[in-house]
Every structure is written in structure tokens, then in C-alpha cells.
Design an enzyme around this catalytic site. Structure first.
Site, PDB file in Angstrom:
ATOM      1  N   LYS A  44     -15.136  -0.861  -7.582  1.00 36.42           N
ATOM      2  CA  LYS A  44     -16.474  -0.284  -7.509  1.00 36.42           C
ATOM      3  C   LYS A  44     -16.874  -0.033  -6.055  1.00 36.42           C
ATOM      4  O   LYS A  44     -16.441  -0.738  -5.141  1.00 36.42           O
ATOM      5  CB  LYS A  44     -17.497  -1.185  -8.192  1.00 36.42           C
ATOM      6  CG  LYS A  44     -17.736  -2.481  -7.458  1.00 36.42           C
ATOM      7  CD  LYS A  44     -18.766  -3.339  -8.160  1.00 36.42           C
ATOM      8  CE  LYS A  44     -18.933  -4.607  -7.358  1.00 36.42           C
ATOM      9  NZ  LYS A  44     -19.911  -5.477  -7.909  1.00 36.42           N
ATOM     10  N   HIS A  57       1.012   1.402  -6.779  1.00 39.47           N
ATOM     11  CA  HIS A  57       0.864   0.000  -6.389  1.00 39.47           C
ATOM     12  C   HIS A  57      -0.094  -0.214  -5.223  1.00 39.47           C
ATOM     13  O   HIS A  57      -0.006  -1.215  -4.526  1.00 39.47           O
ATOM     14  CB  HIS A  57       2.231  -0.635  -6.088  1.00 39.47           C
ATOM     15  CG  HIS A  57       3.142  -0.636  -7.272  1.00 39.47           C
ATOM     16  ND1 HIS A  57       3.958   0.427  -7.558  1.00 39.47           N
ATOM     17  CD2 HIS A  57       3.342  -1.555  -8.249  1.00 39.47           C
ATOM     18  CE1 HIS A  57       4.637   0.166  -8.665  1.00 39.47           C
ATOM     19  NE2 HIS A  57       4.273  -1.025  -9.107  1.00 39.47           N
ATOM     20  N   ASN A  80     -11.515  -6.362   2.339  1.00 42.09           N
ATOM     21  CA  ASN A  80     -12.946  -6.163   2.600  1.00 42.09           C
ATOM     22  C   ASN A  80     -13.691  -7.447   2.977  1.00 42.09           C
ATOM     23  O   ASN A  80     -14.905  -7.516   2.899  1.00 42.09           O
ATOM     24  CB  ASN A  80     -13.629  -5.478   1.418  1.00 42.09           C
ATOM     25  CG  ASN A  80     -13.566  -6.290   0.141  1.00 42.09           C
ATOM     26  OD1 ASN A  80     -13.106  -7.425   0.127  1.00 42.09           O
ATOM     27  ND2 ASN A  80     -14.031  -5.690  -0.943  1.00 42.09           N
ATOM     28  N   SER A 114       3.751   3.326   3.503  1.00 40.73           N
ATOM     29  CA  SER A 114       3.943   2.334   2.448  1.00 40.73           C
ATOM     30  C   SER A 114       3.932   0.918   3.009  1.00 40.73           C
ATOM     31  O   SER A 114       4.427   0.665   4.103  1.00 40.73           O
ATOM     32  CB  SER A 114       5.268   2.578   1.732  1.00 40.73           C
ATOM     33  OG  SER A 114       5.233   3.800   1.036  1.00 40.73           O
ATOM     34  N   ALA A 132       4.744   2.616   8.181  1.00 46.32           N
ATOM     35  CA  ALA A 132       5.018   1.756   7.033  1.00 46.32           C
ATOM     36  C   ALA A 132       5.082   0.302   7.457  1.00 46.32           C
ATOM     37  O   ALA A 132       5.605  -0.027   8.525  1.00 46.32           O
ATOM     38  CB  ALA A 132       6.337   2.171   6.377  1.00 46.32           C
TER      39      ALA A 132
END
Length: 167
Positions: A44, A57, A80, A114, A132
Site C-alpha cells: 500500500k 521476485h 522503509n 538484480s 546488480a
């Protein structure tokens, strides 16, 4: 949508969005023409712009804004919370009331390789490239290439015309 996708009713999907199997999207927005690969979660209050590619993934957490034309490689993780904890001062499991979401922004045209980990409160600049496996701990200037743990400036992006490929 099929039984191998969980897309909550509050998700805002743009036109021509392509969604892989085994995805979990809730409370987020995904812009026109974006492709979201298999096994991706977008939480969200996360926003993904137009014409992005979010590879399989990858985890896009609450508080992340990905602008237009961004490439996110396989297994990229956004964070976060700088100081995550399982419990609060009273010893019970933390809830949303116990911490504040820290925001991250990926600017237009950036590419993230990645396996990269993007810490919170970061801005990845326009057309920047994150190598990566990098761990991004601070802002990435526009038009630069960073790599490593912690990610360090390697060089600037050459001013070559970008070839546009559509799949």
C-alpha cells in the site's frame, strides 16, 4: 486476474499493465504500460509509474515511488525503516502506530540491477544505474553508475541515445 494473482480492490492499474503470476498488490498504483513480473509484492501507498519493468521476485514496500520508464531487476528489495524492531516498548508486536514509513524515490529512467537492496530515505536520480547486488545507502546522483556494498560512484552515464525496445 486469475487465482495465482492477489490484486486487492483498492489497487489502481493503468492501461495495458501486464501482470505475472503469484503477485501480491494492495493499496498501490501501477501506471500505464508497466510490466510486473512473477512473485512481486507491491504494498500500500507505493506508486509505480508508466512504462516500467518490475522483474520477478522484487519487493516494493510502502513509501516507495518509482517514476516512469524505470527498470527494476530480479529480486530487488526496498526498505522503509532504518531501525526495524519486532516489538514496541511494552513488549508486544509492533503495529503501524509504532513506526513511521520512510520514503524512497526512484527517478525517471533509472535502472536497478538484480539483487540490489535499496535502503530508505534514498533518491535514485534520473537515468542512474545501480549495479546488480548493490546495497544503496545514500542518494544516487542523476546520470551516474553506482555499484558495490555500500554502492559507490563508478562513473557517469555516457550521453548515448537510448534505444527504445518494447516487448
Amino acid at each position: 486476474m486469475n487465482e495465482m494473482q492477489h490484486i486487492a480492490p483498492d489497487v489502481k492499474l493503468g492501461k495495458d499493465v501486464k501482470l505475472g503470476a503469484f503477485i501480491n498488490l494492495y493499496g498501490c498504483a501501477v501506471g500505464d504500460g508497466t510490466k510486473v513480473g512473477a512473485f512481486v509484492e507491491v504494498q500500500k501507498n507505493a506508486v509505480i509509474g508508466r512504462h516500467c519493468k518490475i522483474s520477478s521476485h522484487t519487493f516494493v514496500c510502502e513509501g516507495v515511488t518509482i517514476e516512469d520508464n524505470v527498470f527494476v531487476g530480479h529480486g530487488v528489495v526496498f526498505i522503509n525503516d532504518s531501525y526495524p524492531r519486532a516489538i514496541n516498548a511494552t513488549g508486544s508486536l509492533q503495529t503501524e502506530a509504532d513506526w513511521k514509513v520512510e520514503k524512497t524515490v526512484v527517478k525517471t529512467g533509472a535502472s536497478i540491477g538484480s539483487g540490489a537492496t535499496i535502503l530508505s530515505q534514498i533518491v535514485i536520480g534520473e537515468n542512474a544505474i545501480v549495479g546488480a547486488g548493490s546495497v544503496v545507502t545514500k542518494d544516487v546522483p542523476p546520470n551516474t553508475i553506482v555499484a558495490g556494498n555500500p554502492a559507490r560512484l563508478l562513473r557517469t552515464v555516457e550521453n548515448e541515445p537510448m534505444e527504445m525496445h518494447h516487448d
